[in-house]
Design a protein around this motif. Sequence first.
Motif, PDB file in Angstrom:
ATOM      1  N   HIS A  66     107.366  22.800 -42.473  1.00 46.29           N
ATOM      2  CA  HIS A  66     108.107  23.817 -41.732  1.00 46.29           C
ATOM      3  C   HIS A  66     107.251  25.080 -41.747  1.00 46.29           C
ATOM      4  O   HIS A  66     106.532  25.332 -42.725  1.00 46.29           O
ATOM      5  CB  HIS A  66     109.436  24.155 -42.437  1.00 46.29           C
ATOM      6  CG  HIS A  66     110.468  23.098 -42.339  1.00 46.29           C
ATOM      7  ND1 HIS A  66     110.754  22.256 -43.381  1.00 46.29           N
ATOM      8  CD2 HIS A  66     111.298  22.759 -41.321  1.00 46.29           C
ATOM      9  CE1 HIS A  66     111.722  21.441 -43.009  1.00 46.29           C
ATOM     10  NE2 HIS A  66     112.072  21.717 -41.776  1.00 46.29           N
ATOM     11  N   GLN A  67     107.333  25.888 -40.731  1.00 43.01           N
ATOM     12  CA  GLN A  67     106.545  27.124 -40.698  1.00 43.01           C
ATOM     13  C   GLN A  67     106.917  28.036 -41.868  1.00 43.01           C
ATOM     14  O   GLN A  67     106.051  28.664 -42.481  1.00 43.01           O
ATOM     15  CB  GLN A  67     106.743  27.855 -39.372  1.00 43.01           C
ATOM     16  CG  GLN A  67     105.827  29.050 -39.209  1.00 43.01           C
ATOM     17  CD  GLN A  67     104.363  28.647 -39.183  1.00 43.01           C
ATOM     18  OE1 GLN A  67     103.967  27.768 -38.433  1.00 43.01           O
ATOM     19  NE2 GLN A  67     103.543  29.295 -40.005  1.00 43.01           N
ATOM     20  N   ALA A  77     109.961  25.424 -35.670  1.00 46.81           N
ATOM     21  CA  ALA A  77     108.599  25.890 -35.932  1.00 46.81           C
ATOM     22  C   ALA A  77     107.996  25.082 -37.082  1.00 46.81           C
ATOM     23  O   ALA A  77     108.607  24.942 -38.140  1.00 46.81           O
ATOM     24  CB  ALA A  77     108.615  27.376 -36.287  1.00 46.81           C
ATOM     25  N   GLN A  78     106.815  24.549 -36.837  1.00 52.92           N
ATOM     26  CA  GLN A  78     106.136  23.715 -37.819  1.00 52.92           C
ATOM     27  C   GLN A  78     104.640  23.955 -37.735  1.00 52.92           C
ATOM     28  O   GLN A  78     104.153  24.496 -36.748  1.00 52.92           O
ATOM     29  CB  GLN A  78     106.457  22.236 -37.567  1.00 52.92           C
ATOM     30  CG  GLN A  78     106.096  21.781 -36.168  1.00 52.92           C
ATOM     31  CD  GLN A  78     106.567  20.386 -35.880  1.00 52.92           C
ATOM     32  OE1 GLN A  78     105.901  19.451 -36.285  1.00 52.92           O
ATOM     33  NE2 GLN A  78     107.687  20.247 -35.190  1.00 52.92           N
ATOM     34  N   SER A  79     103.921  23.547 -38.766  1.00 52.45           N
ATOM     35  CA  SER A  79     102.471  23.682 -38.730  1.00 52.45           C
ATOM     36  C   SER A  79     101.840  22.708 -39.704  1.00 52.45           C
ATOM     37  O   SER A  79     102.497  22.182 -40.592  1.00 52.45           O
ATOM     38  CB  SER A  79     102.039  25.118 -39.053  1.00 52.45           C
ATOM     39  OG  SER A  79     102.416  25.449 -40.367  1.00 52.45           O
ATOM     40  N   PHE A 106     116.531  26.083 -40.194  1.00 50.08           N
ATOM     41  CA  PHE A 106     116.539  27.435 -40.759  1.00 50.08           C
ATOM     42  C   PHE A 106     115.139  28.044 -40.737  1.00 50.08           C
ATOM     43  O   PHE A 106     114.155  27.402 -41.070  1.00 50.08           O
ATOM     44  CB  PHE A 106     117.041  27.405 -42.207  1.00 50.08           C
ATOM     45  CG  PHE A 106     116.974  28.748 -42.893  1.00 50.08           C
ATOM     46  CD1 PHE A 106     117.936  29.705 -42.651  1.00 50.08           C
ATOM     47  CD2 PHE A 106     115.934  29.049 -43.754  1.00 50.08           C
ATOM     48  CE1 PHE A 106     117.873  30.951 -43.270  1.00 50.08           C
ATOM     49  CE2 PHE A 106     115.864  30.283 -44.378  1.00 50.08           C
ATOM     50  CZ  PHE A 106     116.833  31.236 -44.134  1.00 50.08           C
ATOM     51  N   TYR A 107     115.059  29.304 -40.313  1.00 49.32           N
ATOM     52  CA  TYR A 107     113.812  30.053 -40.359  1.00 49.32           C
ATOM     53  C   TYR A 107     114.135  31.514 -40.591  1.00 49.32           C
ATOM     54  O   TYR A 107     115.075  32.046 -40.012  1.00 49.32           O
ATOM     55  CB  TYR A 107     112.993  29.916 -39.071  1.00 49.32           C
ATOM     56  CG  TYR A 107     111.684  30.653 -39.158  1.00 49.32           C
ATOM     57  CD1 TYR A 107     110.605  30.090 -39.823  1.00 49.32           C
ATOM     58  CD2 TYR A 107     111.544  31.924 -38.629  1.00 49.32           C
ATOM     59  CE1 TYR A 107     109.407  30.768 -39.942  1.00 49.32           C
ATOM     60  CE2 TYR A 107     110.350  32.609 -38.748  1.00 49.32           C
ATOM     61  CZ  TYR A 107     109.286  32.026 -39.401  1.00 49.32           C
ATOM     62  OH  TYR A 107     108.107  32.703 -39.526  1.00 49.32           O
ATOM     63  N   ALA A 108     113.397  32.139 -41.445  1.00 53.98           N
ATOM     64  CA  ALA A 108     113.523  33.572 -41.681  1.00 53.98           C
ATOM     65  C   ALA A 108     112.117  34.111 -41.887  1.00 53.98           C
ATOM     66  O   ALA A 108     111.225  33.386 -42.351  1.00 53.98           O
ATOM     67  CB  ALA A 108     114.372  33.844 -42.914  1.00 53.98           C
ATOM     68  N   VAL A 109     111.921  35.345 -41.565  1.00 56.23           N
ATOM     69  CA  VAL A 109     110.618  35.967 -41.768  1.00 56.23           C
ATOM     70  C   VAL A 109     110.323  35.995 -43.263  1.00 56.23           C
ATOM     71  O   VAL A 109     111.169  36.386 -44.065  1.00 56.23           O
ATOM     72  CB  VAL A 109     110.591  37.389 -41.172  1.00 56.23           C
ATOM     73  CG1 VAL A 109     109.287  38.085 -41.478  1.00 56.23           C
ATOM     74  CG2 VAL A 109     110.851  37.333 -39.678  1.00 56.23           C
TER      75      VAL A 109
END
Length: 117
Positions: free
Chosen positions: A57-58, A35-37, A103-106
């Motif tokens: 990264h998002q 996820a990126q933006s 890695f992604y976490a809310v």
Amino acid sequence: MLAKLCSMDSELTSKGKDSVPLCALCGRPIPPDVAQSKHHLVPKLRGGKGGPVVLLHQICHNQIHLELSEADLARQFNTVAALKSHPGLARFITWVAKRPPEFYAVTKGARRRRGRF
């Protein structure tokens, strides 16, 4: 106009077809499936439409908007160097730099916490 858009996109990616772009905030690679933006350095609602953007990264983008209001972003945190100098974002960058690129976490917490320096 098209030339301006093309130059903005070329700033977002690394050189070469097979290279992976780097996050402007944390410096970790951004794999294509992560996820990126794009982050407008000056928010669009504050006059930044058509202005410079950076690829993030998002999770990094979410953290920026968690820590700072659009007014703060427009006034004093409108460069990557200024974003990195923000104490809350500096702590986040140190923490997230130890995580793998995927890695992604809310992102938790109230948005735009006032007075958090």
